[in-house]
Design a protein around this motif. Structure first.
Motif, PDB file in Angstrom:
ATOM      1  N   MET A 124      23.090  41.284  62.355  1.00  9.49           N
ATOM      2  CA  MET A 124      23.484  41.779  64.366  1.00  9.49           C
ATOM      3  C   MET A 124      25.461  40.339  64.691  1.00  9.49           C
ATOM      4  O   MET A 124      24.753  39.231  64.192  1.00  9.49           O
ATOM      5  N   ALA A 125      25.748  41.261  65.281  1.00  6.49           N
ATOM      6  CA  ALA A 125      26.631  41.393  65.952  1.00  6.49           C
ATOM      7  C   ALA A 125      27.233  39.621  66.776  1.00  6.49           C
ATOM      8  O   ALA A 125      27.582  38.870  66.022  1.00  6.49           O
ATOM      9  N   SER A 126      25.993  39.729  67.611  1.00  8.34           N
ATOM     10  CA  SER A 126      25.971  38.624  69.116  1.00  8.34           C
ATOM     11  C   SER A 126      25.311  37.229  68.757  1.00  8.34           C
ATOM     12  O   SER A 126      24.827  36.439  69.216  1.00  8.34           O
ATOM     13  N   CYS A 127      24.138  37.289  66.825  1.00 14.51           N
ATOM     14  CA  CYS A 127      23.101  36.534  66.654  1.00 14.51           C
ATOM     15  C   CYS A 127      24.497  35.293  66.378  1.00 14.51           C
ATOM     16  O   CYS A 127      24.742  34.504  65.312  1.00 14.51           O
ATOM     17  N   ILE A 128      23.799  34.124  67.233  1.00 13.07           N
ATOM     18  CA  ILE A 128      24.572  32.563  66.765  1.00 13.07           C
ATOM     19  C   ILE A 128      23.811  32.391  65.542  1.00 13.07           C
ATOM     20  O   ILE A 128      24.841  31.407  64.630  1.00 13.07           O
ATOM     21  N   PHE A 129      22.955  32.085  65.362  1.00  7.74           N
ATOM     22  CA  PHE A 129      22.319  32.317  63.891  1.00  7.74           C
ATOM     23  C   PHE A 129      23.312  33.042  62.265  1.00  7.74           C
ATOM     24  O   PHE A 129      23.564  32.323  61.411  1.00  7.74           O
ATOM     25  N   CYS A 130      23.189  34.345  63.032  1.00  3.32           N
ATOM     26  CA  CYS A 130      24.319  35.155  62.207  1.00  3.32           C
ATOM     27  C   CYS A 130      25.396  34.391  61.495  1.00  3.32           C
ATOM     28  O   CYS A 130      26.331  34.912  60.798  1.00  3.32           O
ATOM     29  N   LYS A 131      26.525  33.806  62.857  1.00  3.81           N
ATOM     30  CA  LYS A 131      27.627  33.522  63.339  1.00  3.81           C
ATOM     31  C   LYS A 131      27.567  32.393  62.137  1.00  3.81           C
ATOM     32  O   LYS A 131      28.371  32.079  61.629  1.00  3.81           O
ATOM     33  N   ILE A 132      26.104  31.291  62.499  1.00  3.65           N
ATOM     34  CA  ILE A 132      26.559  29.984  61.599  1.00  3.65           C
ATOM     35  C   ILE A 132      26.477  30.802  59.865  1.00  3.65           C
ATOM     36  O   ILE A 132      27.375  30.084  59.263  1.00  3.65           O
ATOM     37  N   VAL A 133      25.928  31.493  59.560  1.00  5.08           N
ATOM     38  CA  VAL A 133      25.349  31.578  58.528  1.00  5.08           C
ATOM     39  C   VAL A 133      27.164  32.227  57.722  1.00  5.08           C
ATOM     40  O   VAL A 133      27.080  31.944  56.893  1.00  5.08           O
ATOM     41  N   LYS A 134      27.007  33.237  58.563  1.00 13.39           N
ATOM     42  CA  LYS A 134      29.352  33.548  58.630  1.00 13.39           C
ATOM     43  C   LYS A 134      30.093  33.101  58.111  1.00 13.39           C
ATOM     44  O   LYS A 134      31.570  32.719  58.445  1.00 13.39           O
ATOM     45  N   GLY A 135      29.834  31.423  58.905  1.00 12.72           N
ATOM     46  CA  GLY A 135      30.215  30.380  58.754  1.00 12.72           C
ATOM     47  C   GLY A 135      31.432  29.809  60.558  1.00 12.72           C
ATOM     48  O   GLY A 135      32.797  30.296  60.585  1.00 12.72           O
ATOM     49  N   GLU A 136      31.706  31.993  61.049  1.00  8.56           N
ATOM     50  CA  GLU A 136      32.225  31.425  62.443  1.00  8.56           C
ATOM     51  C   GLU A 136      32.186  30.466  62.990  1.00  8.56           C
ATOM     52  O   GLU A 136      32.831  30.546  64.403  1.00  8.56           O
ATOM     53  N   ILE A 137      30.960  30.079  62.922  1.00 10.64           N
ATOM     54  CA  ILE A 137      30.136  28.627  64.034  1.00 10.64           C
ATOM     55  C   ILE A 137      30.036  27.696  63.504  1.00 10.64           C
ATOM     56  O   ILE A 137      29.507  28.138  62.114  1.00 10.64           O
ATOM     57  N   PRO A 138      30.833  26.536  63.513  1.00 12.52           N
ATOM     58  CA  PRO A 138      29.994  25.590  62.634  1.00 12.52           C
ATOM     59  C   PRO A 138      29.164  25.077  62.842  1.00 12.52           C
ATOM     60  O   PRO A 138      28.425  25.007  63.653  1.00 12.52           O
ATOM     61  N   SER A 139      28.390  24.206  61.186  1.00 11.90           N
ATOM     62  CA  SER A 139      26.855  23.492  62.002  1.00 11.90           C
ATOM     63  C   SER A 139      27.202  22.910  60.409  1.00 11.90           C
ATOM     64  O   SER A 139      27.745  22.773  60.063  1.00 11.90           O
ATOM     65  N   PHE A 140      26.183  21.644  60.773  1.00 10.94           N
ATOM     66  CA  PHE A 140      25.730  20.758  60.193  1.00 10.94           C
ATOM     67  C   PHE A 140      24.973  21.111  59.050  1.00 10.94           C
ATOM     68  O   PHE A 140      23.699  20.722  58.466  1.00 10.94           O
ATOM     69  N   LYS A 141      25.060  22.238  58.123  1.00 12.98           N
ATOM     70  CA  LYS A 141      24.273  21.920  56.585  1.00 12.98           C
ATOM     71  C   LYS A 141      24.079  21.540  56.048  1.00 12.98           C
ATOM     72  O   LYS A 141      24.829  20.134  55.405  1.00 12.98           O
ATOM     73  N   LEU A 142      23.168  21.831  55.515  1.00 14.38           N
ATOM     74  CA  LEU A 142      21.940  20.324  55.048  1.00 14.38           C
ATOM     75  C   LEU A 142      21.593  21.086  53.629  1.00 14.38           C
ATOM     76  O   LEU A 142      21.199  20.111  53.283  1.00 14.38           O
ATOM     77  N   PHE A 143      21.552  22.434  53.260  1.00  7.66           N
ATOM     78  CA  PHE A 143      21.036  23.191  52.345  1.00  7.66           C
ATOM     79  C   PHE A 143      21.139  24.708  52.456  1.00  7.66           C
ATOM     80  O   PHE A 143      21.662  24.978  53.636  1.00  7.66           O
ATOM     81  N   GLU A 144      21.854  24.957  51.027  1.00  6.73           N
ATOM     82  CA  GLU A 144      22.410  26.562  51.362  1.00  6.73           C
ATOM     83  C   GLU A 144      21.855  27.116  50.228  1.00  6.73           C
ATOM     84  O   GLU A 144      22.295  27.040  49.136  1.00  6.73           O
ATOM     85  N   SER A 145      21.801  28.394  49.793  1.00  3.46           N
ATOM     86  CA  SER A 145      21.361  29.226  49.109  1.00  3.46           C
ATOM     87  C   SER A 145      21.567  30.279  49.094  1.00  3.46           C
ATOM     88  O   SER A 145      22.516  30.947  50.071  1.00  3.46           O
ATOM     89  N   ASP A 146      21.592  31.520  48.549  1.00  3.27           N
ATOM     90  CA  ASP A 146      22.254  33.159  48.570  1.00  3.27           C
ATOM     91  C   ASP A 146      21.173  33.303  49.829  1.00  3.27           C
ATOM     92  O   ASP A 146      21.603  34.628  50.251  1.00  3.27           O
ATOM     93  N   LYS A 147      19.381  33.549  49.882  1.00  5.82           N
ATOM     94  CA  LYS A 147      19.130  33.176  50.860  1.00  5.82           C
ATOM     95  C   LYS A 147      18.230  32.879  52.107  1.00  5.82           C
ATOM     96  O   LYS A 147      17.733  33.096  53.488  1.00  5.82           O
ATOM     97  N   THR A 148      18.946  31.626  52.065  1.00  2.16           N
ATOM     98  CA  THR A 148      18.535  30.576  53.025  1.00  2.16           C
ATOM     99  C   THR A 148      18.973  29.964  53.531  1.00  2.16           C
ATOM    100  O   THR A 148      20.146  28.751  52.938  1.00  2.16           O
ATOM    101  N   LEU A 149      19.409  28.982  54.991  1.00  2.00           N
ATOM    102  CA  LEU A 149      20.665  27.921  55.681  1.00  2.00           C
ATOM    103  C   LEU A 149      19.832  27.116  56.280  1.00  2.00           C
ATOM    104  O   LEU A 149      18.887  27.659  56.477  1.00  2.00           O
ATOM    105  N   ALA A 150      19.828  25.700  56.019  1.00  3.27           N
ATOM    106  CA  ALA A 150      19.157  24.639  56.609  1.00  3.27           C
ATOM    107  C   ALA A 150      20.184  24.127  57.039  1.00  3.27           C
ATOM    108  O   ALA A 150      21.445  23.503  56.758  1.00  3.27           O
TER     109      ALA A 150
END
Length: 135
Positions: free
Chosen positions: A1-27
């Protein structure tokens, strides 16, 4: 969804302090933490409620939350997942919180308003739900 903040984090449009990432999951660390180490685990598939997410995107959520609990050294912690605004979900994208509880005044504070129940009503509910679980 275009306006979802978490989807934007997944796409790298918003920075985050990533702790784990796989093809299906992000922490990543929660930016409004309840305690030190409070982190979120999200499926990369957008869905507001748990029932909206395909099972294959759910398989890593609890194992990653467990790894986060271990990584933080939390002895006591909450694993929380809310569905819908009435259930205190603030972001309309499934997410699991791993919230360390180092002291009574830190972490998640909850009430647990139990309700009295009649055994006959509980038996009826059991039969109804057990039958639906077999469908």
């Amino acid at each position: 969804m275009a306006s979802c903040i978490f989807c934007k984090i997944v796409k790298g449009e918003i920075p985050s302090f990533k702790l784990f990432e796989s093809d299906k999951t992000l922490a990543f660390l929660d930016v409004q933490p309840l305690s030190r180490g409070h982190a979120l685990v999200i499926p990369k598939h957008h869905g507001e409620k748990l029932t909206d997410i395909p099972d294959e995107y759910l398989t890593e959520l609890l194992p990653v939350a467990k790894k986060l609990a271990i990584a933080t050294g939390a002895v006591e912690y909450n694993i929380l997942q809310n569905n819908g605004k009435g259930a205190h979900q603030e972001i309309g994208h499934v997410h699991v919180h791993m919230i360390p509880k180092p002291r009574p005044e830190q972490g998640l504070g909850i009430r647990w308003p139990t309700q009295p129940t009649e055994m006959d009503k509980l038996k009826e509910l059991h039969e109804e739900l057990a039958a639906k679980m077999q469908e």
